[in-house]
Design an enzyme around this catalytic site. Sequence first.
Site, mmCIF file in Angstrom:
data_model
loop_
_atom_site.group_PDB
_atom_site.id
_atom_site.type_symbol
_atom_site.label_atom_id
_atom_site.label_comp_id
_atom_site.label_asym_id
_atom_site.label_seq_id
_atom_site.Cartn_x
_atom_site.Cartn_y
_atom_site.Cartn_z
ATOM 1 N N ARG A 79 29.275 74.790 53.350
ATOM 2 C CA ARG A 79 30.324 74.235 52.486
ATOM 3 C C ARG A 79 31.592 75.089 52.506
ATOM 4 O O ARG A 79 32.610 74.691 51.961
ATOM 5 C CB ARG A 79 29.829 74.112 51.040
ATOM 6 C CG ARG A 79 28.814 73.018 50.862
ATOM 7 C CD ARG A 79 28.496 72.830 49.392
ATOM 8 N NE ARG A 79 27.418 71.889 49.210
ATOM 9 C CZ ARG A 79 27.596 70.600 49.001
ATOM 10 N NH1 ARG A 79 28.794 70.101 48.963
ATOM 11 N NH2 ARG A 79 26.558 69.820 48.839
ATOM 12 N N ARG A 101 30.309 53.012 43.910
ATOM 13 C CA ARG A 101 28.896 53.407 43.794
ATOM 14 C C ARG A 101 28.362 53.158 42.386
ATOM 15 O O ARG A 101 27.175 53.024 42.188
ATOM 16 C CB ARG A 101 28.716 54.901 44.113
ATOM 17 C CG ARG A 101 28.877 55.253 45.566
ATOM 18 C CD ARG A 101 28.625 56.739 45.739
ATOM 19 N NE ARG A 101 28.773 57.145 47.116
ATOM 20 C CZ ARG A 101 28.676 58.397 47.530
ATOM 21 N NH1 ARG A 101 28.439 59.367 46.650
ATOM 22 N NH2 ARG A 101 28.811 58.705 48.788
ATOM 23 N N ARG A 115 28.224 55.231 39.836
ATOM 24 C CA ARG A 115 27.515 56.327 39.163
ATOM 25 C C ARG A 115 28.242 56.699 37.886
ATOM 26 O O ARG A 115 29.467 56.663 37.815
ATOM 27 C CB ARG A 115 27.432 57.543 40.093
ATOM 28 C CG ARG A 115 26.575 57.294 41.309
ATOM 29 C CD ARG A 115 26.482 58.547 42.149
ATOM 30 N NE ARG A 115 25.773 58.278 43.382
ATOM 31 C CZ ARG A 115 25.737 59.108 44.398
ATOM 32 N NH1 ARG A 115 26.362 60.259 44.348
ATOM 33 N NH2 ARG A 115 25.068 58.794 45.488
ATOM 34 N N ARG A 145 36.624 66.395 42.705
ATOM 35 C CA ARG A 145 35.677 66.690 43.798
ATOM 36 C C ARG A 145 36.413 66.783 45.125
ATOM 37 O O ARG A 145 36.115 67.648 45.952
ATOM 38 C CB ARG A 145 34.590 65.613 43.872
ATOM 39 C CG ARG A 145 33.549 65.739 42.766
ATOM 40 C CD ARG A 145 32.566 64.596 42.761
ATOM 41 N NE ARG A 145 31.802 64.505 43.983
ATOM 42 C CZ ARG A 145 31.177 63.401 44.389
ATOM 43 N NH1 ARG A 145 31.241 62.298 43.671
ATOM 44 N NH2 ARG A 145 30.488 63.391 45.505
#
Length: 184
Positions: free
Chosen positions: A89, A128, A130, A141
């Site tokens: 990452r 999505r 969520r 993000r």
Amino acid sequence: MIRVIFLGPPGAGKGTQAAVLSKDFDVPHISTGDILRAAVAAKSELGQKAESYMNAGELVPDELILDLIRERLGQKDASKGWILDGFPRNVSQANFLDKLLAEIQQPCECVLNLEVPDNVLISRLLSRGRKDDNEDVIRNRLEVYRKQTEPLIEFFRSRQQLVSVNGHQAMGSVEADLKQVLQA
């Protein structure tokens, strides 16, 4: 044999494409999230250590993630190749991974970077449905990705390992482009 790292922002389709390629090339799709969940569920020593960080709401330290990756790459199914998704990452993790792969004699062949415009990523992530995916959270993000993970693009490009693929096309077209790169 393929040994590939997938890069790309949240919502680019890394997990989806990695799962398809995993089946097509008969190699494991190794997701750090899956590794962490499996280690915790198995109550392994590393899993218990990881769980203590996760339960405290903290990031699992790089060293522990690397130990989990080392353990997973040492499993029999990974001997014929692998697709890493979600790791490294950041550049520090990439350097750690580089040393690990040299140590276990499993060099990475290429790094696939899925490129998708931010407005498309936001739309995909919002669709999505969520609970934690609202536009502000998604933009944050993406900002975290830009600061921490995007420097990997130049890191791998400078080593002539990076291949960027347009992730903003039909899934089948992305898959075909990725296969073309891997079969070259």
